[in-house]
Scaffold this motif. Structure first.
Motif, short mmCIF file in Angstrom:
data_model
loop_
_atom_site.label_atom_id
_atom_site.label_comp_id
_atom_site.label_asym_id
_atom_site.label_seq_id
_atom_site.Cartn_x
_atom_site.Cartn_y
_atom_site.Cartn_z
N VAL A 219 -5.53 6.02 5.50
CA VAL A 219 -6.35 4.96 6.08
C VAL A 219 -6.14 4.89 7.59
CG1 VAL A 219 -6.66 2.44 6.17
CG2 VAL A 219 -6.48 3.61 3.96
N GLU A 220 -4.91 4.98 8.03
CA GLU A 220 -4.62 4.93 9.47
C GLU A 220 -5.23 6.11 10.20
OE1 GLU A 220 -0.38 4.46 9.74
OE2 GLU A 220 -0.49 2.33 9.19
N VAL B 26 -1.35 6.56 1.09
CA VAL B 26 -2.66 5.93 1.29
C VAL B 26 -2.71 5.29 2.66
CG1 VAL B 26 -4.24 4.14 0.48
CG2 VAL B 26 -3.07 5.61 -1.17
N ARG B 27 -1.64 4.64 3.05
CA ARG B 27 -1.58 4.01 4.37
C ARG B 27 -1.81 5.06 5.46
NH1 ARG B 27 0.31 -0.69 5.70
NH2 ARG B 27 1.67 -0.86 3.88
N ALA B 28 -1.18 6.21 5.32
CA ALA B 28 -1.34 7.28 6.31
C ALA B 28 -2.79 7.77 6.36
CB ALA B 28 -0.40 8.44 5.99
N ASP C 261 -8.97 5.46 10.41
CA ASP C 261 -9.19 4.39 11.38
C ASP C 261 -9.01 4.90 12.81
OD1 ASP C 261 -9.78 2.54 9.43
OD2 ASP C 261 -7.80 1.57 9.47
N GLU C 262 -8.01 5.75 13.03
CA GLU C 262 -7.77 6.30 14.36
C GLU C 262 -8.92 7.21 14.79
OE1 GLU C 262 -6.04 7.22 18.04
OE2 GLU C 262 -5.77 5.55 16.65
N MET D 254 0.86 -1.18 0.00
CA MET D 254 0.00 0.00 0.00
C MET D 254 0.90 1.23 0.00
SD MET D 254 -3.01 1.13 2.72
CE MET D 254 -3.81 -0.44 2.66
N ASP D 255 0.60 2.17 -0.85
CA ASP D 255 1.33 3.43 -0.93
C ASP D 255 1.37 4.08 0.44
OD1 ASP D 255 0.52 6.60 -1.33
OD2 ASP D 255 2.22 5.97 -2.56
N SER D 256 2.52 4.60 0.82
CA SER D 256 2.66 5.16 2.16
C SER D 256 1.69 6.32 2.40
CB SER D 256 4.09 5.62 2.40
OG SER D 256 4.43 6.64 1.48
#
Length: 108
Positions: A9-10, A5-7, A13-14, A1-3
């Protein structure tokens, strides 16, 4: 996952986790007093701000999607969420005006 996109999503989620762990238990507590009318506008303001942040995210990623269909999905979601944020802002103003009018009536 692209960093990036990961950030994203995280972060989403948070925010969801924080709401579920901190806000929802307070809202669901039995035996708690009703929300004072003067504080109702503050909660509506916070909810509108949260939805507006999601709108900003959908707008920001809509032109980064690979397929046209996906971009359209984000744009439509953003429009619907923008409407909901506007409704919350309208309700916030209505509640604040009602509280202000009630306060003015008490002082006369």
């Amino acid at each position: 996952m692209d960093s990036g996109v990961r950030a994203m999503v995280e972060a989403v989620d948070e925010a969801r986790r924080q709401l579920r762990e901190n806000a929802l238990p307070k809202a669901r507590e039995t035996g708690r007093e009703r929300i004072p009318e003067a504080e109702e506008a503050a909660l509506l303001r916070a909810l509108a701000g949260l939805v507006e942040a999601v709108v900003e995210l959908t707008d920001a990623v809509s032109d980064r999607t690979t397929t046209l269909d996906s971009g359209t999905v984000y744009l439509k979601a953003g429009r619907r969420l923008r409407d909901q944020a506007r409704y919350l802002r309208d309700d916030e103003r209505n509640v604040a005006a009602r509280v202000e009018a009630a306060g003015a009536a008490k002082t006369t």
